[in-house]
Scaffold this active site. Structure first.
Site, PDB file in Angstrom:
ATOM      1  N   ASP A 184       0.834  -1.203   0.000  1.00 37.57           N
ATOM      2  CA  ASP A 184       0.000   0.000   0.000  1.00 37.57           C
ATOM      3  C   ASP A 184       0.867   1.251   0.000  1.00 37.57           C
ATOM      4  OD1 ASP A 184      -2.021  -1.757   0.094  1.00 37.57           O
ATOM      5  OD2 ASP A 184      -2.828  -1.133   2.050  1.00 37.57           O
ATOM      6  N   GLU A 193       3.891   1.669  -1.243  1.00 39.24           N
ATOM      7  CA  GLU A 193       4.464   1.922  -2.571  1.00 39.24           C
ATOM      8  C   GLU A 193       3.411   2.534  -3.488  1.00 39.24           C
ATOM      9  OE1 GLU A 193       7.693  -1.495  -3.510  1.00 39.24           O
ATOM     10  OE2 GLU A 193       5.800  -2.208  -2.724  1.00 39.24           O
ATOM     11  N   TYR A 194       2.221   1.962  -3.425  1.00 38.37           N
ATOM     12  CA  TYR A 194       1.122   2.465  -4.260  1.00 38.37           C
ATOM     13  C   TYR A 194       0.856   3.941  -3.932  1.00 38.37           C
ATOM     14  CZ  TYR A 194      -3.664   3.012  -5.997  1.00 38.37           C
ATOM     15  OH  TYR A 194      -4.797   3.464  -6.621  1.00 38.37           O
ATOM     16  N   ASP A 195       0.728   4.228  -2.638  1.00 33.98           N
ATOM     17  CA  ASP A 195       0.433   5.605  -2.226  1.00 33.98           C
ATOM     18  C   ASP A 195       1.516   6.575  -2.696  1.00 33.98           C
ATOM     19  OD1 ASP A 195      -1.849   4.761  -1.046  1.00 33.98           O
ATOM     20  OD2 ASP A 195      -1.040   4.716   0.997  1.00 33.98           O
ATOM     21  N   SER A 220     -34.154  -9.740 -16.442  1.00 37.76           N
ATOM     22  CA  SER A 220     -33.982 -10.460 -15.185  1.00 37.76           C
ATOM     23  C   SER A 220     -33.961 -11.953 -15.497  1.00 37.76           C
ATOM     24  CB  SER A 220     -35.077 -10.093 -14.200  1.00 37.76           C
ATOM     25  OG  SER A 220     -36.316 -10.211 -14.829  1.00 37.76           O
ATOM     26  N   LYS A 278     -23.785 -16.111  -8.953  1.00 34.11           N
ATOM     27  CA  LYS A 278     -24.714 -14.987  -8.968  1.00 34.11           C
ATOM     28  C   LYS A 278     -24.359 -14.100  -7.786  1.00 34.11           C
ATOM     29  CE  LYS A 278     -29.559 -14.004  -9.851  1.00 34.11           C
ATOM     30  NZ  LYS A 278     -29.896 -13.001  -8.856  1.00 34.11           N
ATOM     31  N   ASP A 336     -24.417 -11.123  -5.297  1.00 32.15           N
ATOM     32  CA  ASP A 336     -25.540 -10.336  -4.811  1.00 32.15           C
ATOM     33  C   ASP A 336     -25.137  -8.867  -4.723  1.00 32.15           C
ATOM     34  OD1 ASP A 336     -28.084 -10.031  -4.026  1.00 32.15           O
ATOM     35  OD2 ASP A 336     -27.822 -10.834  -2.000  1.00 32.15           O
ATOM     36  N   GLU A 396     -22.118  -6.472 -12.213  1.00 29.63           N
ATOM     37  CA  GLU A 396     -22.724  -6.287 -10.904  1.00 29.63           C
ATOM     38  C   GLU A 396     -21.750  -5.507 -10.016  1.00 29.63           C
ATOM     39  OE1 GLU A 396     -25.672  -7.826 -10.830  1.00 29.63           O
ATOM     40  OE2 GLU A 396     -26.188  -8.091  -8.720  1.00 29.63           O
ATOM     41  N   TYR A 403     -20.396  -9.781 -16.331  1.00 25.01           N
ATOM     42  CA  TYR A 403     -20.888 -11.096 -16.752  1.00 25.01           C
ATOM     43  C   TYR A 403     -21.471 -11.076 -18.152  1.00 25.01           C
ATOM     44  CZ  TYR A 403     -24.997  -8.941 -14.609  1.00 25.01           C
ATOM     45  OH  TYR A 403     -25.988  -8.073 -14.245  1.00 25.01           O
ATOM     46  N   LYS A 440     -26.069 -20.224 -18.264  1.00 27.97           N
ATOM     47  CA  LYS A 440     -26.387 -19.620 -19.561  1.00 27.97           C
ATOM     48  C   LYS A 440     -26.028 -20.580 -20.682  1.00 27.97           C
ATOM     49  CE  LYS A 440     -25.325 -15.070 -17.751  1.00 27.97           C
ATOM     50  NZ  LYS A 440     -24.293 -14.056 -17.554  1.00 27.97           N
ATOM     51  N   CYS A 497     -54.137   5.071  16.269  1.00 28.88           N
ATOM     52  CA  CYS A 497     -55.136   6.107  16.543  1.00 28.88           C
ATOM     53  C   CYS A 497     -56.288   5.622  17.423  1.00 28.88           C
ATOM     54  CB  CYS A 497     -55.685   6.665  15.228  1.00 28.88           C
ATOM     55  SG  CYS A 497     -56.580   5.432  14.263  1.00 28.88           S
ATOM     56  N   CYS A 545     -57.291  -0.415   9.664  1.00 31.32           N
ATOM     57  CA  CYS A 545     -57.718   0.741  10.440  1.00 31.32           C
ATOM     58  C   CYS A 545     -58.492   1.612   9.466  1.00 31.32           C
ATOM     59  CB  CYS A 545     -56.507   1.497  10.970  1.00 31.32           C
ATOM     60  SG  CYS A 545     -56.902   3.190  11.463  1.00 31.32           S
ATOM     61  N   CYS A 552     -55.674   8.572  10.277  1.00 35.79           N
ATOM     62  CA  CYS A 552     -54.779   7.877  11.213  1.00 35.79           C
ATOM     63  C   CYS A 552     -53.329   8.340  11.005  1.00 35.79           C
ATOM     64  CB  CYS A 552     -54.897   6.375  10.966  1.00 35.79           C
ATOM     65  SG  CYS A 552     -53.635   5.408  11.797  1.00 35.79           S
TER      66      CYS A 552
END
Ligand code: IVH
Length: 723
Positions: free
Chosen positions: A37, A39-41, A86, A124, A126, A185, A237, A302, A423, A438, A443
């Protein structure tokens, strides 16, 4: 320090950019960091310093330019050039086999021979679906899935995600389409989610429920700097829309290309030659689902070959060539500490179990829906009972059953409330109805819920009116219905404790802005029972104003394609009640647009205004009503017959004689892809200028009788049959 010569400086900057990009790729995509990290910084700091000293060297695609400085006002709308679909679900090996057999049938396989289909399985993940468009190799824009047809432009936020390449990697020997839409995703790893929550807990006390919510909340920020501070990632994907070059011929090759272009593309995907292999993969994923660093809720299967995919086709918004195997829900046991009642916005009294908090699949669950009182009775759930609870994907946790052996005798049966807990009005249950209500329109709890719904993002989108503030308005009797939001005493609002001038002014602006929302949103915002966003859209398209809906009979409403009897009944009933009619009149009086007009959305795509379209044959991606609705939204008319004035005939599969007539009249015939391009405003269309209607021409009839298309079972799903 002596100034380096300009050429050398440019080389150093280029070198740093390449290195930082590579390190990002190794870290976020390959998961194999080759630098610490620190070196990256150090490299990023050096690059920033050089760019700060030499503004002429700044490049928008530099890794330092991922975060824009200014927050955006809102999200612009993006019409997806191809709908974002979907997936259907299967829950067992049998269902998986049935799905594959059906796909093989549509692919034209000989039922007696072994299937020719090959499959790809992938996790898949999420998270949230997004579409990223690259033009000439550069990240151009990105959008959320939205309702599948159009989503929000979240380009600025996506740019901050370091697993998203701002420039595609060069691939030798392959022509990459000039316009390439990449689909994937956005998600958060479990460990990153935990660390983020720990940080938020310390900062504001407000944490996210699960990694998916955290990803969604982080992506939907108006200020991209907030998104930049959240550990989001992209997994891709698939390839969506392309122009200027063709995508690879199989899904497997598309994934390989995406990897070459610099994406993390379903890294654990497998190619399977048989359903047995697919099932093996499903089982394997199920077993190690908790070992992977991110949440997965199933396995996507698929058909590999893209041409075969097209042959197999679509049912409504789902491809028939893909499905998701969903893992069985995760269950555990806990104790029902109490049963309370929530008042819904329609007045429904919803029993809710308060549970002793328990972790299910990485999420702490402390309540479960009980649906209605019959359900409580049927399962005989008592306060103090030990119960089995389950959580399946996004669904609210449910109580599966009571463990009767654990009863001690001290459990207390629950009695449905005789009066509304908010109420005190005596509650009411219609014979034959599952819910108790109700009946008090005034209300306070109902009003609170109605306001929450009315202002929510997909409804009137009034930002700045959270739950607490809405509650205060109700408690202080500043609003008695949603229309009162438009006549609030703004001085009084600004004077409310902990609010102040600025927030009040912002809220006022967003209340004002909401007056011109499209009719479909207003219909949805009214909170009519059973009327969701989709029904709102269909009703708006068909009737064009709230008044017209109010005058329609149940039959007329039910005749709208896509609207069922229950919804139609509910809509009709809503307008039968005088208080609802009064509310609609009041909304109109306070300046809310209750009639569909050309709004900003229409103006953006109004280039089709005055053009007449004729549709014939089955379209692959859009249902007939969708195509018609979207054409009208873009200002076009949809006609049933071809004339010289027709701008375009859109021909899908198995078109009718209209194509011949079009050819005879020299009316251009276009395919669905071109239609989508026209709708998206990317294709102005030569012919469109040639066939523009003369001023003074009678408009083509836009009336298309609803419900003309016949749904054709399996073969056509709920797409309209060819004419
Ligand atoms: S394919 C053509 N592949 O699942 C089908 N979707 O239920 C379109 N998702 O909206 C999606 N991982 O958000 C596909 N490997 C994957 C996926 C995936 C997660 C999500 C995606 C989509 C939803 C569909």
């Amino acid at each position: 320090m002596a100034e380096a010569p300009p050429g050398e400086l440019q080389r150093r900057v280029d070198d740093l950019r390449r290195t930082v990009d590579r390190l990002n790729f190794e870290y976020f995509v390959l998961d194999q960091p080759s630098a610490t990290d620190d070196e990256y910084d150090r490299l990023v700091r050096e690059l920033r310093a050089l760019e700060a000293d030499h503004p002429e060297l700044v490049d928008p695609d530099s890794p330092t330019q991922r975060v824009g400085a200014t927050p955006q006002g809102g999200f612009a709308e993006v019409v997806h050039p191809r709908p974002m679909l979907s997936l259907s679900n299967v829950y067992s090996e049998d269902e998986l086999r049935a799905w594959a057999a059906r796909a093989a049938r549509f692919a034209g396989d000989d039922p007696d021979a072994p299937s020719s289909l090959r499959f790809v399985t992938e996790a898949k993940v999420d998270g949230l679906a997004v579409a990223l468009t690259y033009v000439d190799g550069r990240f151009d824009h990105g959008a959320t899935r939205g309702d599948g047809l159009d989503g929000d432009d979240i380009t600025a936020n996506l740019r901050t995600i370091r697993s998203i390449p701002l420039r595609l990697h060069e691939v030798v020997g392959t022509t990459v389409p000039r316009v390439l839409e990449v689909r994937g995703e956005i998600y958060m790893r479990k460990a990153d989610f935990a660390a983020l929550n720990a940080r938020l807990e310390g900062e504001s006390g407000k944490t996210f429920m699960n990694p998916r919510n955290a990803a969604a909340g982080s992506l939907r920020q108006k200020d991209a700097r907030v998104t930049a501070s959240r550990p989001l990632r992209l997994v891709t994907y698939g390839i969506g829309h392309t122009e200027g070059g063709s995508p690879p011929p199989s899904h497997w090759q598309a994934l390989a290309l995406l990897r070459d272009l610099g994406f993390d593309a379903s890294p654990d995907a497998r190619r399977c030659a048989t359903v047995a292999e697919v099932w093996e993969q499903c089982r394997a994923w199920q077993e190690r689902r908790h070992e992977v660093p991110f949440e997965i809720d199933g396995v996507v299967v698929k058909v590999d070959d893209l041409r075969t995919q097209e042959e197999i086709g679509y049912v409504a918004r789902e491809p028939r060539w893909a499905t998701a195997y969903k893992f069985p829900a995760i269950q555990t046991t806990t104790v029902v500490e109490d049963i309370v009642v929530n008042v819904g916005r329609t007045g429904s009294l919803n029993p809710l179990a308060r549970l002793r908090p328990v972790a299910i699949g990485g999420v702490t669950v402390s309540r479960a829906t009980l649906h209605n009182e019959d359900e409580v009775a049927r399962k005989d759930i008592r306060i103090g009972d030990t119960v089995v609870v389950q959580r399946a994907g996004d669904v609210i946790p449910q109580i599966v059953k009571v463990i009767e052996e654990r009863r001690t005798g001290s459990e207390v049966p629950w009695v449905p409330p005789a009066v509304c807990p908010s109420c005190g009005t005596p509650s009411h249950r219609e014979p034959g109805e599952a819910m108790r209500y109700c009946p008090n329109a005034a209300c306070p709890d109902q009003l609170r819920q109605r306001i929450q719904h009315f202002v929510s993002r997909n409804a009137m989108d009034i930002a700045g009116l959270g739950e607490k503030l809405a509650d205060r308005f109700v408690d202080l009797e500043m609003v008695a219905d949603v229309a009162d939001l438009y006549t609030l005493d703004w001085e009084r609002v600004a004077g409310l404790e902990r609010l102040g001038e600025k927030s009040a002014a912002n809220l006022r602006a967003s209340v004002e802005a909401s007056k011109t929302r499209p009719l479909a949103r207003l219909i949805f915002a009214l909170g009519i029972r059973h009327v969701g966003e989709k029904a709102g859209r269909l009703l708006a398209d068909r009737f064009g104003s709230l008044d017209a809906i109010g005058l329609a009979s149940t039959e007329e409403i039910a005749a709208v394609r896509g609207i069922g009897g229950i919804v139609a009944d509910s809509v009709h009933q809503f307008f039968q009640e005088s208080r609802n009619r009064d509310l609609v009149a009041k909304l109109s009086r306070v300046g809310v647009r209750t009639v569909e007009e050309a709004g900003p959305r229409d103006a953006a795509t109004g280039h089709l205004k005055g053009k007449s379209f004729v549709l014939t044959g089955r379209l692959a991606n859009l249902t007939r009503p969708e195509a018609e609705a979207r054409l009208r939204q873009a200002g076009a008319a949809v006609s049933g017959s071809v004339s010289k004035k027709t701008a375009f005939v859109v021909a899908g599969d198995e078109p009718g004689s209209k194509v011949e007539r079009a050819e005879a009249l020299k009316v251009p015939v276009i395919d669905e892809a071109r239609l989508l391009a026209l709708l998206a405003g990317r294709d102005v269309g030569e012919a469109i200028t040639e066939t523009t209607a003369e001023p003074g021409d009678p408009p083509h009839t836009a009336e298309t009788p609803s419900g003309t298309g016949t749904a054709v079972g399996d073969g056509g799903g709920n797409r309209d049959a060819a004419d």
